[in-house]
Design an enzyme around this catalytic site. Structure first.
Site, short mmCIF file in Angstrom:
data_model
loop_
_atom_site.label_atom_id
_atom_site.label_comp_id
_atom_site.label_asym_id
_atom_site.label_seq_id
_atom_site.Cartn_x
_atom_site.Cartn_y
_atom_site.Cartn_z
N CYS A 184 0.87 -1.18 0.00
CA CYS A 184 0.00 0.00 0.00
C CYS A 184 0.90 1.23 0.00
CB CYS A 184 -0.99 -0.02 1.18
SG CYS A 184 -0.22 -0.02 2.81
N ASN B 207 2.27 1.44 4.39
CA ASN B 207 2.56 0.17 5.08
C ASN B 207 2.23 0.25 6.58
OD1 ASN B 207 5.41 -2.06 5.66
ND2 ASN B 207 3.33 -2.61 5.21
N ASP C 212 -8.38 3.87 0.97
CA ASP C 212 -7.36 4.28 1.94
C ASP C 212 -8.08 4.82 3.18
OD1 ASP C 212 -5.36 5.47 3.39
OD2 ASP C 212 -4.44 6.47 1.67
N CYS D 108 -1.47 0.80 7.35
CA CYS D 108 -2.91 0.53 7.45
C CYS D 108 -3.31 -0.71 6.65
CB CYS D 108 -3.73 1.74 6.98
SG CYS D 108 -3.48 3.23 7.98
N ARG D 109 -3.41 -0.58 5.33
CA ARG D 109 -4.00 -1.66 4.53
C ARG D 109 -3.09 -2.87 4.37
NH1 ARG D 109 -5.21 2.21 -0.36
NH2 ARG D 109 -3.28 3.05 0.56
N SER D 110 -1.83 -2.65 3.96
CA SER D 110 -1.00 -3.84 3.66
C SER D 110 -0.61 -4.65 4.90
CB SER D 110 0.21 -3.50 2.79
OG SER D 110 1.09 -2.60 3.42
P1 4NP Z 1 -1.83 2.82 4.02
O1 4NP Z 1 -2.47 4.18 4.57
O2 4NP Z 1 -1.26 3.14 2.65
O3 4NP Z 1 -3.00 1.89 3.94
O4 4NP Z 1 -0.77 2.41 5.02
C1 4NP Z 1 -1.76 5.39 4.61
C2 4NP Z 1 -0.86 5.60 5.63
C3 4NP Z 1 -0.17 6.80 5.69
C4 4NP Z 1 -0.41 7.77 4.75
C5 4NP Z 1 -1.32 7.56 3.73
C6 4NP Z 1 -1.99 6.36 3.66
N1 4NP Z 1 0.29 9.03 4.84
O5 4NP Z 1 -0.01 9.92 4.03
O6 4NP Z 1 1.15 9.20 5.70
#
Ligand code: 4NP
Length: 160
Positions: free
Chosen positions: A10, A13, A131, A15-17
């Site tokens: 993702c 790294n 997201d 939240c989703r992955s």
């Molecule tokens: P992820 O979510 O891609 O599912 O881990 C996010 C985590 C952090 C950010 C964006 C999405 N960020 O902008 O810091």
């Protein structure tokens, strides 16, 4: 055949992955396949390297029986195309970033290793795992709902 290996990707790294990694690990354990298929996760971005998963993601996951407190974020690298057989992107943006990285890999099969997570789902019209980072807590529950089904579909695909 070489041990199949799966890398969930993702943006951050956190939240989703990592949630996909925790769910897939549990499904592998339930199937007695934890020693037969390797699993990891990574982010296309570098902001959260070394961080544990987002606390909202952790608590939503724990309520559903997935503990991911020991996971730590890392950034995807071109070497991952040689190390993993399946590289699974959460959204179009992650996939596009992976495709550009794959074009710099020596592995001629690199691009073919990339798929979208929800292409393994089969029962949703969504194509991207939303997201949840800037949304409310129920976004994390929706992510788990989608990932449980998509991980099961991916496992069936690998077993076949
Ligand atoms: P992820 O979510 O891609 O599912 O881990 C996010 C985590 C952090 C950010 C964006 C999405 N960020 O902008 O810091």
């Amino acid at each position: 055949m070489a041990t199949p290996s799966v890398l969930f990707v993702c943006l951050g790294n956190i939240c989703r992955s990592p949630t996909a990694e925790a769910i897939f690990r549990q499904q592998l354990e339930q199937a007695g396949l934890e020693d037969k298929i390797l699993v990891d996760s990574a982010g296309t971005g570098d902001w959260h390297i070394g961080s544990a998963p987002d606390s909202r993601a952790q608590s939503a996951a724990l309520k559903r029986g997935y503990n991911m407190k020991n996971l730590r974020a890392r950034q995807v690298s071109v070497d991952d195309f040689a190390r993993f057989t399946y590289i699974v992107a959460m959204d179009f943006s992650n996939r596009d970033n992976l495709l550009s990285l794959a074009s710099t890999s020596d592995d001629s099969a690199a691009q073919q290793k990339i798929s979208l997570m929800l292409s393994h789902h089969g029962e949703t019209s969504l194509q991207e795992v939303p997201d949840p980072y800037y949304g409310g807590d129920n976004g994390f529950d929706q992510v788990i709902d989608l990932l449980e089904i998509a991980c099961a579909g991916l496992l069936t695909h690998i077993r076949d």
